[in-house]
Design an enzyme around this catalytic site. Structure first.
Site, short mmCIF file in Angstrom:
data_model
loop_
_atom_site.label_atom_id
_atom_site.label_comp_id
_atom_site.label_asym_id
_atom_site.label_seq_id
_atom_site.Cartn_x
_atom_site.Cartn_y
_atom_site.Cartn_z
N LYS A 20 0.83 -1.21 0.00
CA LYS A 20 0.00 0.00 0.00
C LYS A 20 0.87 1.26 0.00
O LYS A 20 0.58 2.21 -0.71
CB LYS A 20 -0.78 0.00 1.31
CG LYS A 20 -2.22 -0.16 1.19
CD LYS A 20 -2.77 0.23 2.54
CE LYS A 20 -3.84 -0.70 2.96
NZ LYS A 20 -4.42 -0.31 4.25
N ASP A 75 -7.96 2.55 4.21
CA ASP A 75 -8.49 1.28 4.69
C ASP A 75 -9.17 0.62 3.51
O ASP A 75 -9.97 1.26 2.82
CB ASP A 75 -9.45 1.45 5.87
CG ASP A 75 -9.62 0.12 6.58
OD1 ASP A 75 -8.63 -0.38 7.15
OD2 ASP A 75 -10.73 -0.45 6.57
P1 ITT Z 1 -2.45 -0.65 7.28
O1 ITT Z 1 -3.70 -0.72 8.13
O2 ITT Z 1 -1.21 -0.45 8.08
O3 ITT Z 1 -2.58 0.32 6.16
P2 ITT Z 1 -3.26 -3.31 6.46
O4 ITT Z 1 -2.69 -4.30 5.51
O5 ITT Z 1 -3.66 -3.79 7.83
O6 ITT Z 1 -2.24 -2.09 6.57
P3 ITT Z 1 -6.06 -2.83 5.90
O7 ITT Z 1 -6.48 -2.99 7.29
O8 ITT Z 1 -6.69 -1.72 5.11
O9 ITT Z 1 -4.50 -2.62 5.78
O10 ITT Z 1 -6.28 -4.21 5.16
C1 ITT Z 1 -6.56 -4.28 3.83
C2 ITT Z 1 -6.15 -5.62 3.29
O11 ITT Z 1 -6.91 -5.81 2.07
C3 ITT Z 1 -4.70 -5.61 2.90
O12 ITT Z 1 -3.90 -6.23 3.87
C4 ITT Z 1 -4.68 -6.36 1.57
O13 ITT Z 1 -4.43 -7.68 1.76
C5 ITT Z 1 -6.09 -6.21 1.04
N1 ITT Z 1 -6.01 -5.21 -0.02
C6 ITT Z 1 -6.32 -3.89 0.04
N2 ITT Z 1 -6.03 -3.27 -1.10
C7 ITT Z 1 -5.54 -4.22 -1.92
C8 ITT Z 1 -5.05 -4.20 -3.23
O14 ITT Z 1 -4.95 -3.08 -3.93
N3 ITT Z 1 -4.62 -5.35 -3.74
C9 ITT Z 1 -4.68 -6.49 -3.04
N4 ITT Z 1 -5.10 -6.60 -1.80
C10 ITT Z 1 -5.54 -5.46 -1.23
#
Ligand code: ITT
Length: 200
Positions: A20, A75
């Site tokens: 991300k 998120d």
């Molecule tokens: P932060 O909260 O620190 O940003 P995180 O990975 O915990 O990191 P999230 O809670 O938003 O973030 O979780 C979103 C999950 O959804 C992330 O871990 C990815 O696996 C998935 N995800 C989100 N956007 C994606 C994308 O563009 N491509 C693939 N998977 C995605």
């Protein structure tokens, strides 16, 4: 008060997810000076809200308060029609403490099979929130991209659930696409376009 983001500002990208962080940096690059929450050693807050918007605001507010900088947080997650929108806000949590997305993708496949549904449609959502350290009003937007899930996973580019997601009108999974090709159509870019309209 007019909320605008002037070019050159130092902004913290409130994420601990390297995939991300890379995509956010590409979107913000050249316009702002970006530091990540990880590089500032900011702790990860518990995501206690029940919506993408709520959790994006929570993460941005937390990083802005701790760093004294304007913060942007994402998120996001994958929602599967046959699973009534799951994993949704629990997308990261389905990968477990070791953040194993091979396991998470397998779990998505198994759960869909258990339903008996032939529907493989799904969508990614990204909520982007910007918060100011003085606690001023936050800005939050949401973007979405629709597509179809494929199994087994394909491609080793991108991150998370990218290898099982084929966006509408394409043949390649996000995992098989170059970063720029994904960026042209992604949920994160669509949210970012709305943010730009509101703030830049
Ligand atoms: P932060 O909260 O620190 O940003 P995180 O990975 O915990 O990191 P999230 O809670 O938003 O973030 O979780 C979103 C999950 O959804 C992330 O871990 C990815 O696996 C998935 N995800 C989100 N956007 C994606 C994308 O563009 N491509 C693939 N998977 C995605």
């Amino acid at each position: 008060m007019t909320l605008t983001l002037a070019p050159g500002l130092k902004i913290v990208a409130a994420t601990h997810n390297p995939g991300k962080a890379k995509e956010l940096a590409a979107l913000l690059e050249g316009r702002f000076e970006i530091v990540t929450a990880g590089s500032l050693n900011l702790p990860e807050p518990d995501e206690t809200e029940s919506t993408f918007v709520g959790n994006a605001l929570l993460k941005a507010r937390h990083a802005a308060e701790l760093s004294g900088l304007i913060a942007i947080a994402d998120d996001s997650g994958l929602s599967v029609t046959a699973l009534d929108g799951a994993p949704g806000i629990f997308s990261a949590r389905w990968a477990g403490p070791t953040k194993d997305f091979t396991l998470a993708m397998k779990k998505v496949e198994e759960r869909i099979e258990e339903t008996g549904s032939k529907d493989r449609s799904a969508w990614f959502t990204s909520a982007l929130a910007v918060c100011w350290p003085d606690g001023g009003p936050a800005v939050v937007v949401e973007g979405r991209v629709d597509g179809t899930l494929v199994f087994p996973p394909r491609g080793d580019k991108g991150f998370g659930y990218d290898p099982i997601f084929v966006p509408e009108g394409r043949d390649l999974t996000f995992g098989e696409m170059e970063q720029a090709a994904k960026e042209a159509i992604s949920h994160r870019t669509r949210a970012f376009e709305k943010l730009k309209a509101a703030l830049f």
